[in-house]
Design an enzyme around this catalytic site. Structure first.
Site, PDB file in Angstrom:
ATOM      1  N   ASP A   1      31.282 -30.813  55.675  1.00  0.00           N
ATOM      2  CA  ASP A   1      30.730 -30.503  56.711  1.00  0.00           C
ATOM      3  C   ASP A   1      31.243 -30.013  57.933  1.00  0.00           C
ATOM      4  O   ASP A   1      32.372 -30.448  58.331  1.00  0.00           O
ATOM      5  CB  ASP A   1      29.290 -31.436  56.821  1.00  0.00           C
ATOM      6  CG  ASP A   1      28.050 -30.980  57.328  1.00  0.00           C
ATOM      7  OD1 ASP A   1      28.002 -29.885  57.726  1.00  0.00           O
ATOM      8  OD2 ASP A   1      27.000 -31.680  57.459  1.00  0.00           O
TER       9      ASP A   1
ATOM     10  N   GLU B   1      32.772 -26.318  63.172  1.00  0.00           N
ATOM     11  CA  GLU B   1      32.242 -25.057  63.712  1.00  0.00           C
ATOM     12  C   GLU B   1      32.212 -25.270  65.375  1.00  0.00           C
ATOM     13  O   GLU B   1      32.056 -24.400  66.168  1.00  0.00           O
ATOM     14  CB  GLU B   1      30.694 -24.752  63.526  1.00  0.00           C
ATOM     15  CG  GLU B   1      30.278 -24.415  62.171  1.00  0.00           C
ATOM     16  CD  GLU B   1      29.786 -25.608  61.437  1.00  0.00           C
ATOM     17  OE1 GLU B   1      29.254 -25.387  60.121  1.00  0.00           O
ATOM     18  OE2 GLU B   1      29.893 -26.669  61.889  1.00  0.00           O
TER      19      GLU B   1
ATOM     20  N   ASP C   1      21.330 -25.618  57.859  1.00  0.00           N
ATOM     21  CA  ASP C   1      20.076 -26.153  58.117  1.00  0.00           C
ATOM     22  C   ASP C   1      19.066 -25.049  58.397  1.00  0.00           C
ATOM     23  O   ASP C   1      18.994 -24.412  59.341  1.00  0.00           O
ATOM     24  CB  ASP C   1      20.232 -26.982  59.426  1.00  0.00           C
ATOM     25  CG  ASP C   1      21.578 -28.061  59.148  1.00  0.00           C
ATOM     26  OD1 ASP C   1      21.767 -28.505  58.169  1.00  0.00           O
ATOM     27  OD2 ASP C   1      21.903 -28.811  60.036  1.00  0.00           O
TER      28      ASP C   1
END
Length: 646
Positions: A459, A462, A525
């Protein structure tokens, strides 16, 4: 800088959301109005901006107050210049700020274009575009080129952006056909056909409602007229696809040279040729294609056992379990409540020295039991050294990593600190540094070798913001940010390959050119709404036109109120026919009602028991499709075409 004025041209470095006390755009062109803001100490009722253009022009512009901030718009400026703030404090004393330089980009038609057939022959063409002293473009004769490439080259024009006398930007433009559709540019949530849009290429975490922003941008377009264009740069490419001028596409990149590769043929052929360049996906094991289950609040062994037992008792098949909340939330490599002796930062804690207690009394037995039920296990990861104190092992790790140069840097040589909202202030491990990568993986190797996990949910990745970012391989700013996910994912692939070649899997939301060969990806998400369902469908198809083969999303949504029964059922049906199928849910502080997107929880809270029946049907259908999906994945590995095709 005066303590009376607060102005930082870069703001907090967010590439999309300037702060009230920043400059936007940071690097304007000769056509851009310039928005400038500042926070000013209390008591002032008159704030002005003095500015000087490089051509000698001067002006004073009053700022308007908005709450605690002051704003004005100046320009456009014809040349690079400077500005400062002037005001009067409550005691009547004149206050001035430092001068701030503002670079201006001026566009000129001075570029050289060379066109060459590649070794692949008439299906692939290489263009080199570079700033030149020539007054007009020069290019090789292309009369023998196939029709699509002739169409592109006939309408091609190039401008060079000049900043302070040196070439700094290129702007490439060509004519769009009257009915031409443009796909690609990575995973996009707003539209499959990007004509009329202005996507840019910047890895970014937009929490829900992504719009034109994306975790997985790719500087690539696929045209309905039979060509694809790959812009071979990691810089922040900006597209204007028939937005400003309905009949032209414009591509801007902050560089004085640009290599472009053009592929010609049917959409299938173009994607296959593109895959040869950026990397084909590996063939994944069959278990990847079954139904996945995940929930952010499954934070203990007993809860995992409860969910698995319920799944089995309901006759609902599952082949993958993703455990997010397993670690101590600090080191991110030790199970919560594990007892061990703190080691120096350069060493890994040995599995044999760990005593598992509390929430995870026996992870190895749990993983073995899941394997006995044909369920594989992925553990969540994040590439940060969290900003915390009073954790002796983490303190040792941070001290060693920082002193060894293992973290992403800023231009002044200090460790970069995460400027985003997730894990703010954390250091970011620099996977372009081979020593940093080896050190990081050594801490986690026991998870694969001793405990037998099957992969990682990689995950994040970014949160590199700012032109001052520097990585070990020499990348800067946006280029470093765009390439960072690739180095992050490749490191974990390397760790998995050591132990279980041809059985590896990472599961990521961030990516860039080359992510096609580093499976798998999910769409990030989203809320549990019909609008989010539509955006996810668009994202999956868009990713496919950019060569992403192994893709999925959080069926029924990830966040906010639970989906309705109808939305969950429709989502299960959609997910059953995606390359991968999974449900997942956000952390909800264990509040009742539970936020789990398990079918039985949705059925209970919507008072519709048929939710379980419908999900069971599609999960079983999914199991029956595994041979077909495995064959399709193997075909993608050989030929480069995605499994999911618009």
């Amino acid at each position: 800088m005066s303590d009376f004025f607060r102005h930082v041209p870069e703001g907090n470095h967010n590439p999309y959301e300037p702060t009230p006390w920043s400059r936007n755009p940071l690097v304007p062109t000769t056509r851009d109005p310039i928005h400038i803001g500042a926070a000013v100490a209390g008591g002032s009722s008159d704030v002005q901006l003095e500015w000087v253009s490089g051509d000698g022009g001067t002006a004073t512009t009053p700022l308007e107050r908005q709450d605690d901030d002051w704003h004005c718009v100046i320009g456009p400026m014809s040349q690079s210049g400077k500005y400062r703030f002037v005001g009067v404090d409550e005691g009547g004393t004149k206050r001035t700020s430092d001068w701030f330089e503002v670079p201006i980009v001026d566009w000129a038609s001075q570029a050289r274009i060379t066109v060459d057939e590649s070794d692949a022959g008439s299906e692939v063409f290489d263009l080199r575009i570079e700033a030149s002293d020539l007054d007009s473009p020069g290019r090789r004769d292309h009369q023998s080129a196939p029709t699509p490439i002739s169409h592109l080259l006939d309408g091609l024009s190039v401008d060079v952006g000049i900043t302070d006398g040196s070439p700094s930007h290129l702007r490439v433009s060509w004519t769009l056909g009257s009915d031409e559709a443009i796909f690609g540019t990575g995973e996009r949530f707003d539209s499959l056909n990007q004509r009329g849009h202005t996507p840019d290429v910047r890895v970014y975490e937009q929490y829900k409602r992504q719009g034109s922003r994306t975790y997985l941008p790719i500087p690539w377009i696929l045209s309905s007229l039979g060509y694809g264009v790959s812009f071979e740069t990691s810089e922040r490419v900006r597209f204007d696809i028939g937005h400003t001028d309905a009949d032209r596409i414009t591509v801007e990149v902050p560089s004085s040279t640009l290599d472009v590769r053009i592929f010609v043929g049917s959409p299938a052929r173009v994607l296959a040729l593109y895959a040869n360049d950026v990397g084909r996906p590996p063939t994944l094991p069959a278990w990847v294609y079954g139904p996945w289950m995940s929930g952010n609040e499954w934070d203990r062994q007993s809860r995992v056992r409860e969910v698995v037992d319920k799944t089995l008792s309901e006759g609902i098949p599952a082949t993958v379990l993703v455990i997010e909340a397993w670690s101590d939330e600090t080191t991110f490599y030790v199970f919560n409540d594990t007892e061990y002796t703190t080691t120096p930062g350069d060493l890994a804690v040995k599995a044999s020295d760990m005593a598992h207690t509390g929430r995870w009394p026996d992870p190895k037995a749990m993983i073995d039991s899941l394997h006995d039920n044909d369920i594989r296990v992925l553990l969540w990861q994040i590439p940060v050294l969290k900003e915390v104190s009073d954790h002796s092992q983490h303190d040792n790790d941070v001290a060693y990593a920082s002193s060894s140069g293992f973290c992403v840097k800023t231009e002044d040589g200090s460790d970069y600190r995460n400027r985003g909202w997730w894990f703010p202030g954390s250091r970011i491990i620099d996977f372009t540094n081979p020593d940093a990568k080896d050190w990081w993986l050594a801490k986690r190797r026991y998870l694969v070798e001793a405990l037998g996990i099957d992969g990682f949910k990689t995950d994040g990745g970014e949160h590199l913001w700012g032109a001052d970012v520097r990585t070990h391989d020499g990348r800067r700013g946006d280029a470093a940010a765009n390439e960072y996910p690739l180095h992050y994912l490749a490191a974990y692939h390397e760790l998995l390959e050591e132990r279980q070649p041809e059985q590896l899997l990472t599961f990521s939301r961030a990516g860039f050119t080359g992510a096609q060969a580093l499976p798998a990806h999910w769409a990030g998400d989203e809320d549990s709404t019909w609008e989010a369902l539509q955006a996810s469908l668009t994202a999956g198809l868009s990713a496919a036109t950019s060569g992403i083969t192994y893709w999925t999303w959080d069926l029924g949504g990830f966040s906010g109120p639970l989906p309705t029964a109808e939305l969950y059922k429709r989502s299960a049906a959609f997910a059953a026919f995606c390359p991968l199928m999974q449900y997942h849910s956000e952390h909800n502080e264990h509040q009742e009602p539970l936020a789990d997107r398990t079918p039985w929880n949705v059925a209970k809270q919507t008072n519709d028991p048929t939710v379980v029946d419908d999900y069971r049907f599609y999960a079983r259908l999914r199991m029956n499709l595994i041979p077909y999906l495995y064959t399709s994945g193997a075909s993608s590995s050989r030929g480069g075409l995605p499994i999911m095709r618009p």
